[in-house]
Write a protein that holds these residues in place. Structure first.
Motif, short mmCIF file in Angstrom:
data_model
loop_
_atom_site.label_atom_id
_atom_site.label_comp_id
_atom_site.label_asym_id
_atom_site.label_seq_id
_atom_site.Cartn_x
_atom_site.Cartn_y
_atom_site.Cartn_z
N ARG A 1 0.78 -1.60 0.58
CA ARG A 1 0.20 0.39 -0.01
C ARG A 1 0.80 0.95 0.07
O ARG A 1 1.43 1.58 0.89
N LEU A 2 1.41 1.51 -0.84
CA LEU A 2 2.54 2.09 -1.39
C LEU A 2 1.63 3.76 -1.09
O LEU A 2 2.17 5.09 -0.18
N ARG B 1 15.77 0.99 -3.29
CA ARG B 1 14.71 1.81 -3.57
C ARG B 1 14.04 2.18 -1.78
O ARG B 1 14.14 1.57 -1.40
N PHE B 2 13.07 2.95 -1.64
CA PHE B 2 11.60 3.23 -0.92
C PHE B 2 12.69 3.61 0.53
O PHE B 2 11.97 4.03 1.53
N PRO C 1 1.96 3.99 -9.50
CA PRO C 1 2.86 5.01 -7.98
C PRO C 1 3.23 3.67 -7.60
O PRO C 1 2.88 2.30 -7.75
N ILE C 2 4.86 2.78 -6.70
CA ILE C 2 5.36 2.13 -6.17
C ILE C 2 5.82 2.50 -4.35
O ILE C 2 5.53 3.93 -4.83
N LYS D 1 5.10 2.99 -16.41
CA LYS D 1 6.38 3.34 -15.84
C LYS D 1 5.93 3.60 -14.30
O LYS D 1 5.18 3.64 -13.93
N TYR D 2 7.17 2.97 -13.58
CA TYR D 2 7.24 3.11 -12.12
C TYR D 2 7.12 4.73 -11.23
O TYR D 2 8.11 4.35 -12.04
N LEU D 3 6.49 5.12 -10.37
CA LEU D 3 6.72 6.17 -9.96
C LEU D 3 6.31 6.41 -8.26
O LEU D 3 5.54 5.54 -7.73
N GLU D 4 7.60 5.88 -7.71
CA GLU D 4 8.13 5.93 -6.68
C GLU D 4 8.05 7.21 -6.25
O GLU D 4 7.60 8.74 -6.36
#
Length: 436
Positions: free
Chosen positions: A8-9, A131-132, A315-316, A375-378
């Motif tokens: 659940r980003l 990441r993250f 969204p990631i 596209k992955y969006l952090e």
């Protein structure tokens, strides 16, 4: 595993105060902010690792233990799997005894991480590898490494889509509605399943924040926006998607009778077409298909049904973050476990998630998803968002107001979408004003 979507980003954690005594428990050994004591000694001793994975603690995790202990023969690993992980660990954190390695509960305020967890390094340093890391950082110091990452979109049954004549992924909410209508008209499947009764899966509109705007700062901006439910704004657009699908009769007939565990079987056997969930759910749905004698390859993952400048955006965010108890007596061993899990275990591939390692390829299960050009969006973390949300008493990732939307859409409450959005704006605007 009944894994709620922690990401659940865009999940907004509840704010639960822990006893102040736990925040003072580091003693003289507590390092200065930004420093780490975990790399100064050889890993040794017995460590207790707390986990929510009751389903694989006696299988996959035992294999991890064997491989890890072969690399670090002076370390012994014990696991404790907790069914009510969040509730149990929150209680334990009122003491010093909450394992050596743990998954940070969502109920712990990010600003409080230095009181409970060992520093792992700086964002500049760890951001080159993982990441993250900003999701578990305070003032440039990192306190947790993600177990894996989630992308956000929708699980779907390819066979149902094919039977409905759907040949490409929907690029707009209008195309999405048309596809769901085709499922209703041409198959016996439920077009979109809300999981209304269990509730937590209803928070998907919040999880998709960023997919409409393509803006990594969407959550940060929402925390300062006094009327995010105004027509045309991203939050209103995503919540409207839920409302409109229900109003069009494209969900289950009686949402009060839904069942999360059974929904896995239903989508696996082609009785449901779409369920909006994070990528963490893909492996579970494929496993359910296999158990039901269906083809697990019939379960796919699609991007959010909207494009930004001709490109899908997902969204990631990180799932649970692994951290070290600041009171641990074996911090070097605990750090070795976290590093090994993040870098060598292959856990992210096991669960079909994104690796916390920036340069690690996506798992096989997501290859088709990536083939859409998504596209992955952090997303940039927005701690203020949870503060405003708590003040407004809305619950962006809780089921209450999403259920209210569903009830209004199906004509069960006498309210309109406009009524609900106006009320939400009033509460949110007052909270933004109050928080400042």
């Amino acid at each position: 595993m009944s894994h709620s979507p922690r990401i659940r980003l865009a999940a907004v954690a509840a704010s639960v105060a822990l006893l102040a005594m736990a925040g003072c428990s580091g003693g003289d050994a507590t390092p200065e902010p930004g420093s780490s004591t975990t790399g100064a000694e050889t890993p040794s001793g017995e460590i207790l690792v707390l986990t929510n994975r009751t389903d694989i603690v006696d299988t996959t995790f035992q294999d991890y233990k064997k491989t890890f202990e072969a690399k670090y023969p002076d370390v012994k690993v014990k696991f404790e799997a907790l069914t009510d992980y969040e509730g149990e660990v929150k209680t334990r954190m009122n003491t010093k005894e909450y394992g050596d390695v743990l998954l940070i509960p969502s109920t712990v305020q990010q600003a409080d991480y230095p009181d409970f967890f060992e520093p792992l390094g700086t964002t500049d340093e760890l951001g080159k590898t993982y990441r993250f890391i900003n999701e578990a950082a305070v003032d440039g110091t990192v306190y947790g490494i993600a177990t894996f990452g989630n992308a956000n979109g929708m699980v779907y049954n390819k066979d149902v889509f094919k039977a409905a004549g759907i040949t490409e992924m929907p690029k707009t909410s209008e195309e999405f509605m048309a596809d769901l209508q085709a499922v209703k008209d041409k198959t016996d499947a439920i077009p979109l399943y809300t999981n209304y009764k269990d509730g937590w899966p209803l928070g998907w509109p919040q999880s998709l924040m960023g997919s409409v705007s393509g803006d990594a700062e969407a959550l940060v901006k929402m925390a300062d926006d006094k009327s995010p439910w105004d027509d045309g704004k991203e939050k209103a657009t995503l919540d409207s998607m839920l409302f409109d699908v229900v109003k069009a009769g494209l969900t289950e007939q009686d949402p009060t009778t839904t069942n999360w565990e059974n929904s896995k079987n239903l989508i696996g056997t082609g009785k449901i077409a779409v369920m909006p969930l994070g990528t963490w759910a893909l492996a579970q749905m494929q496993e359910a298909a296999t158990k039901a004698g269906a083809d697990p390859k019939s379960i796919g993952y699609m991007p959010p049904p909207v494009q930004v400048d001709g490109t899908f955006v997902s969204p990631i965010g990180g799932d649970f973050k692994m951290a070290i108890n600041i009171n641990s007596e074996h911090k070097a061993a605990a750090r070795a476990w976290i590093d090994w899990m993040g870098n060598e275990s292959g856990y992210s591939d096991e669960v079909g998630g994104l690796s916390p390692l920036i340069d690690h390829p996506a798992p096989t299960a997501l290859k088709e998803f990536e083939a859409t050009g998504v596209k992955y969006l952090e997303m940039t973390p927005a701690p203020k968002l949870s503060t405003v949300d708590n003040k407004a008493e809305i619950g962006l990732s809780s089921p209450d107001y999403y259920r209210e939307l569903v009830d209004a859409a199906r004509g069960a409450s006498g309210k309109s979408k406009e009524d609900i959005f106006k009320s939400l704006n009033e509460k949110w605007g007052a909270a933004v004003e109050s928080v400042g």
